[in-house]
Design an enzyme around this catalytic site. Sequence first.
Site, PDB file in Angstrom:
ATOM      1  N   SER A   1       0.860  -6.998   0.916  1.00  0.00           N
ATOM      2  CA  SER A   1       1.348  -6.039  -0.078  1.00  0.00           C
ATOM      3  C   SER A   1       0.598  -4.711   0.053  1.00  0.00           C
ATOM      4  O   SER A   1       0.003  -4.432   1.106  1.00  0.00           O
ATOM      5  CB  SER A   1       1.192  -6.624  -1.482  1.00  0.00           C
ATOM      6  OG  SER A   1       1.851  -5.809  -2.420  1.00  0.00           O
ATOM      7  N   ASN A   2       0.620  -3.888  -0.983  1.00  0.00           N
ATOM      8  CA  ASN A   2      -0.100  -2.608  -0.981  1.00  0.00           C
ATOM      9  C   ASN A   2      -0.594  -2.333  -2.405  1.00  0.00           C
ATOM     10  O   ASN A   2      -0.414  -3.151  -3.294  1.00  0.00           O
ATOM     11  CB  ASN A   2       0.809  -1.488  -0.456  1.00  0.00           C
ATOM     12  CG  ASN A   2       2.083  -1.408  -1.267  1.00  0.00           C
ATOM     13  OD1 ASN A   2       2.043  -1.170  -2.466  1.00  0.00           O
ATOM     14  ND2 ASN A   2       3.223  -1.645  -0.625  1.00  0.00           N
ATOM     15  N   PHE A   3      -1.183  -1.158  -2.592  1.00  0.00           N
ATOM     16  CA  PHE A   3      -1.869  -0.886  -3.864  1.00  0.00           C
ATOM     17  C   PHE A   3      -0.966  -0.255  -4.938  1.00  0.00           C
ATOM     18  O   PHE A   3      -1.461   0.203  -5.963  1.00  0.00           O
ATOM     19  CB  PHE A   3      -3.071   0.041  -3.624  1.00  0.00           C
ATOM     20  CG  PHE A   3      -4.126  -0.592  -2.757  1.00  0.00           C
ATOM     21  CD1 PHE A   3      -4.901  -1.629  -3.244  1.00  0.00           C
ATOM     22  CD2 PHE A   3      -4.337  -0.158  -1.452  1.00  0.00           C
ATOM     23  CE1 PHE A   3      -5.875  -2.225  -2.461  1.00  0.00           C
ATOM     24  CE2 PHE A   3      -5.299  -0.750  -0.658  1.00  0.00           C
ATOM     25  CZ  PHE A   3      -6.076  -1.792  -1.162  1.00  0.00           C
TER      26      PHE A   3
ATOM     27  N   ALA B   1       6.846   1.350  -3.209  1.00  0.00           N
ATOM     28  CA  ALA B   1       6.139   1.284  -1.929  1.00  0.00           C
ATOM     29  C   ALA B   1       6.572  -0.033  -1.277  1.00  0.00           C
ATOM     30  O   ALA B   1       5.959  -1.086  -1.499  1.00  0.00           O
ATOM     31  CB  ALA B   1       4.641   1.320  -2.159  1.00  0.00           C
TER      32      ALA B   1
END
Length: 401
Positions: A208-210, A276
Site C-alpha cells: 500500500s502507500n501512506f 493514491a
Amino acid sequence: MLHGKKILIGVCGSIAAYKIAILIRLLIKQGAEVKIIMTNSALDFITPLTLSTLSRNPVLTQFQEEKTGEWNSHIDLGLWADLFLIAPASAKTISKMANGICDNLLLATYLSARCPVFVAPAMDVDMYQHASTKGNLEKLSSYGNHLVEAPYGELASGLSGEGRMTEPEDLLEILKEHFKKKDEFRGLSVLITAGPTHEKIDPVRFISNFSSGKMGYALADELAKRGATVNLVSGPTHLRLKQAKINRIQVSSAQDMYKVCLAFYEKTDIAIFSAAVADYRPSIPAEQKIKKSAGPLSIELVKNPDIAFELGQKKKNKQVNVGFALETDNEIRNATLKLKEKNLDFIVLNSMQDKGAGFSSETNKISILDETGLKKSFELKHKTLVAKDIVDFLSNRIHDS
Ligand code: PMT
C-alpha cells in the site's frame, strides 16, 4: 438570496457585540428570519431587549426560561437553522467549541447543529495571535466550520492589529455568497476516488502507500455542501464522513476501485481522482501466509488498471475529469504528461518536495494545471481549505464553459 433563510446567531462576550444589532437589521431587510442565542458574558455588552426587538424573536440565553420554566431546546434550534453564525466569537467560546465543551445553550446548540457554522472571532490582537487560539481555530476549520478571519484594524484596547470582528456589511456578503455557492453543484453527480488501495500479498499482508484519504474526503465534503450528489469510492481509511448524504462505497484493491468507478461513470458529470491507487499488485496472492525462509523473497507484480486513464478514454463531451499528480521531481513536466495521457480537464499537482504537502498531513500545497499550462499556485493550507480552492476552480471552469 437570503429571503426566507433561517439564520441563528450566537453572540459571545465581546465589545464587538454591538455590531450584531446592525447585522440583524441587514438580515431582516434581506427577508431572513433571525434567532439569537447569547452567552451570559454577552449580556454585559448588549441587552437582549435590543436584539429581540430587531430580530422580532425572543433572545435565548438559558436552557430553561426562569419565569415560565419553558425548555429552550438546543436540538430544535440547531435543526431550525439554515446557518449558524457565531459572532462575535470570543477566545473562550472558540476554545470550548474546539474541545467539545458544552456548558451553555450556545455551545450545546453548536454541537447539535447540522447546518453550516460560521465563526467570526473578535478579541485583542495578542489573544488572536496566541498559539492556543490559532490551534483552536485550525481545529474548528478541520471540523468543517467556516472561519471568518478577523481583519486588521484599531482595537478597543487602543492597540492595532488583527482581532476586530468583521464588519456587519461584510458578514452579510459572506452569508449571501454562501447561499449562492450552496446550490452551485445541485443536479450534478460527482464521483471521487480517495485514499490508498491495499494489494494483497497473502492473507495477512498487503502492498500500500501512506495516503490517509483526507484530501479526497475534504473534496467530497465541500462538493456535498455545494449541492452535488457525491459518490465517494474510498480505499481503506479510518476517516468518518461529515455528511450522511455522501454515498461512500468502501473498497480495498485497485481492481475493486476500478469496478465501482466504472459502474458509476456513465451517470457521472464530474470525476475527481484523488486516490493514491497502487500501480502494481502481486500477480497471485498466496493462499496461505508466506513463511519466513533463509533466502530473499521475490514477489512478481503485475500492472493494475489505471482508473483515471480508463475513464478518460470513455469521457463524453460534457463530462469533466480531474486528476491529481503526486510528484517527487520534475513536477510540472510530469503533471503535464499525466494531464494529457489521462485525458484530464485539469490536474492538481502536489509535490513531496513541499513540507506539509501530499500524504497523510492535515495540510497540502497545490498547483492547478490545465491544457494551457500552469493556472494557479496556492499557499500551504489545511486540506479543507485546499478542497475549497479546487472546487472554486472547478466551479469557474464548468460555469464559464
Ligand atoms: O490521502 P491523503 O493523505 O490526504 O493524501 C492526498 C494525496 C497525496 C494522495 C492526493 O493529494 C494525491 O496526490 N493523489 C494522487 C496520488 C497519485 O497516485 O498520483 P499519481 O501521480 O500516481 O497518479 C496520477 C493520477 O492517476 C491520480 O489522479 C491517480 O488517482 C490516478 N491513478 C493512478 C494510478 C492508477 N492505477 N489509477 C488512477 O486512477
